[in-house]
Design a protein around this motif. Structure first.
Motif, PDB file in Angstrom:
ATOM      1  N   ALA A 153     -50.617  22.296 -25.775  1.00  0.00           N
ATOM      2  CA  ALA A 153     -50.714  22.676 -27.186  1.00  0.00           C
ATOM      3  C   ALA A 153     -49.966  21.676 -28.068  1.00  0.00           C
ATOM      4  O   ALA A 153     -50.471  21.255 -29.122  1.00  0.00           O
ATOM      5  N   LYS A 154     -48.793  21.278 -27.637  1.00  0.00           N
ATOM      6  CA  LYS A 154     -48.011  20.326 -28.441  1.00  0.00           C
ATOM      7  C   LYS A 154     -48.666  18.952 -28.460  1.00  0.00           C
ATOM      8  O   LYS A 154     -48.638  18.247 -29.480  1.00  0.00           O
ATOM      9  N   THR A 191     -57.192  26.521 -31.602  1.00  0.00           N
ATOM     10  CA  THR A 191     -56.266  27.509 -32.137  1.00  0.00           C
ATOM     11  C   THR A 191     -55.268  26.858 -33.090  1.00  0.00           C
ATOM     12  O   THR A 191     -55.155  25.630 -33.170  1.00  0.00           O
ATOM     13  N   CYS A 208     -51.947  28.146 -33.026  1.00  0.00           N
ATOM     14  CA  CYS A 208     -50.659  28.242 -32.344  1.00  0.00           C
ATOM     15  C   CYS A 208     -50.814  28.922 -30.987  1.00  0.00           C
ATOM     16  O   CYS A 208     -51.757  29.684 -30.765  1.00  0.00           O
ATOM     17  N   VAL A 209     -49.886  28.604 -30.115  1.00  0.00           N
ATOM     18  CA  VAL A 209     -49.733  29.312 -28.847  1.00  0.00           C
ATOM     19  C   VAL A 209     -48.466  30.147 -28.950  1.00  0.00           C
ATOM     20  O   VAL A 209     -47.396  29.632 -29.332  1.00  0.00           O
ATOM     21  N   PHE A 263     -49.229  25.268 -20.814  1.00  0.00           N
ATOM     22  CA  PHE A 263     -49.728  25.686 -22.116  1.00  0.00           C
ATOM     23  C   PHE A 263     -48.934  25.032 -23.238  1.00  0.00           C
ATOM     24  O   PHE A 263     -49.497  24.548 -24.231  1.00  0.00           O
ATOM     25  N   ILE A 319     -57.367  25.912 -26.629  1.00  0.00           N
ATOM     26  CA  ILE A 319     -56.086  25.470 -27.207  1.00  0.00           C
ATOM     27  C   ILE A 319     -56.346  24.557 -28.409  1.00  0.00           C
ATOM     28  O   ILE A 319     -55.692  24.665 -29.444  1.00  0.00           O
ATOM     29  N   LYS A 320     -57.318  23.659 -28.276  1.00  0.00           N
ATOM     30  CA  LYS A 320     -57.647  22.744 -29.360  1.00  0.00           C
ATOM     31  C   LYS A 320     -58.121  23.499 -30.591  1.00  0.00           C
ATOM     32  O   LYS A 320     -57.876  23.070 -31.734  1.00  0.00           O
ATOM     33  N   VAL A 347     -46.048  25.865 -31.199  1.00  0.00           N
ATOM     34  CA  VAL A 347     -45.768  26.574 -29.953  1.00  0.00           C
ATOM     35  C   VAL A 347     -44.550  27.452 -30.195  1.00  0.00           C
ATOM     36  O   VAL A 347     -43.470  26.956 -30.525  1.00  0.00           O
ATOM     37  N   LYS A 383     -50.271  21.397 -32.030  1.00  0.00           N
ATOM     38  CA  LYS A 383     -50.231  22.825 -32.379  1.00  0.00           C
ATOM     39  C   LYS A 383     -48.793  23.339 -32.446  1.00  0.00           C
ATOM     40  O   LYS A 383     -47.881  22.769 -31.854  1.00  0.00           O
TER      41      LYS A 383
END
Length: 428
Positions: A124-125, A94, A96-97, A120, A91-92, A131, A129
């Protein structure tokens, strides 16, 4: 039906995305929409795509090896500390999810799926990131925790497209507030081009017409009703092909096979392409599964949808085929009449909806040209406390409760036991 958004549609190329859904179940419909979204990201937008799956080997077989995969903690056996850290590292790393769609926002059987998706989104937020969610279905959500997870999920998304007006209304009614970043689109499967008919449905050489059955056990529907439908199809001169969209559907097929022998066969649902071609080459389809019916719409295959819940009526109705949706308890005569009705496929209308859905997807990705949305401090810390409780404190408390239960259980009042069960989520 289309959401009107003002977004810069110049999508950056070469971004990294983790695609999330109910992946690794295996449920053919859910795997299919993940395959579709992953392929569009990779082929059209040149994204480096990683798919999060609870059972990676199963998803690799169905979706294919063109993507990277990361082991998720659901559905499946869960993760040890090393696997959990690998997931957080992914996740770190990427940009975006992306939630690929399907009925992710519901707690019909448990809150596990909502917990998986919300985890997730929050992680991610927390890492700053983007989402994004596309083609989601919502409801029913019956538990207090499910409603809390829905609120947390929506708080930690930059933009959400749902697959029908019912889902949007359900989310806003449940949260009792209008959600400005929530928009209405269609099911993610509409990102697929029209499905062409080619080849044979099965290996058996036959001149019979092919009828597909995509059924599942449900309250009010079981082997007896499935036998009635199969008998009617066989008597009408069809060779029946049973499509098992979940492993447990095979029990229903076994009962039909014992009754109808060579008049029924099992389709190959091991790969995404085989799921598409199977439906495309049928003459007719009777299906309780939403995505089998959507495949039929894209292929121009005559179909009847048996609605076991609201999503079939709502999603298929939104595409203009509500007359082909019957109640689950519809009699065989009614099904036969519907099957005999000409398939009113409007190619121009379908193409317009598909183009609209592609526009929606571009608008979704347009968020990547903007700064990722921020979550308030109170909601950020609320999410951190929630996951600390769920992933660390509760497991330890469950272990302690199991240790003292045999000794102290008889001494503790039933009211306190009930409260402990509610808090810890197991029978104590």
């Amino acid at each position: 039906m289309a959401s009107k958004l003002t977004t810069n549609l110049s999508i950056p190329k070469g971004k990294k995305a983790i695609v999330v859904g109910y992946v690794g179940g295996i449920n053919v419909g859910d795997e299919a929409i993940v395959a579709v979204v992953a392929n569009v990201l990779k082929e059209q937008y040149e994204f480096d795509v990683t798919i999060a799956s609870g059972q990676v080997p199963l998803s690799q077989e169905y979706i294919g090896s063109a993507f990277s995969y990361i082991q998720a903690f659901y559905p499946g056996k869960g993760l040890d500390s090393r696997g959990h850290q690998a997931l957080l590292n992914a996740i770190k790393d990427t940009d975006c999810v992306v939630f690929a769609g399907g009925g992710l926002l519901q707690d019909v059987h448990s809150t596990n799926l909502m917990r998986h998706c919300t985890y997730f989104a929050t992680q991610a937020k927390r890492m700053g990131k983007h989402v994004l969610a596309f083609g989601l279905g919502a409801g029913p959500i019956k538990s207090a925790q499910g409603k809390a997870l829905l609120q947390m999920f929506m708080d930690h998304n930059d933009r959400v497209f749902v697959r029908d007006t019912f889902s949007k209304q359900y989310i806003e009614d449940t949260l009792k507030v209008n959600v400005p970043h929530l928009h209405v689109g269609f099911d993610s499967i509409l990102l697929v081009d029209r499905i062409s008919k080619s080849g044979q449905v099965a290996a058996a050489e036959t001149n019979k017409k092919w009828a597909g059955l995509c059924l599942r056990e449900w309250k009010g529907f079981g082997l007896t009703q499935a036998k009635e439908l199969t008998k009617a199809l066989v008597n009408s001169g069809y060779q029946v092909l049973f499509m098992a969209y979940e492993k447990k559907d095979l029990a229903l097929y076994a009962g039909l096979k014992a009754e109808f022998a060579d008049d029924i066969a099992l389709s190959d649902e091991q790969h995404f392409d085989s799921s598409l071609s199977t439906v495309a080459n049928l003459d007719v389809l009777i299906s309780m599964r939403l995505h089998a019916n959507l495949f039929a719409i894209l292929a121009g295959t005559r179909f009847v949808a048996l609605a076991y819940d609201n999503k079939l009526k709502s999603v298929i109705g939104s595409l203009g085929f509500e007359e082909r949706v019957l109640d689950l308890n519809a009699d065989v005569a009614g099904v036969n009449v519907a099957l005999a009705t000409d398939f009113a496929q409007n190619n121009d209308k379908l193409a317009l909806m598909q183009n609209t859905q592609r526009q929606h997807f571009a608008e979704l990705l347009g968020c990547l040209n903007e700064q990722a949305s921020k979550v308030s401090i109170s909601k950020r810390y609320g999410a951190r406390w929630f996951w600390a409780l769920e992933l660390s404190l509760k497991p330890r408390l469950r272990k302690a409760a199991m240790a003292v239960g045999p000794v102290a259980g008889k001494l503790i009042p039933n009211g306190i036991k009930k409260k402990v069960r509610q808090i810890l989520g197991f029978d104590w």
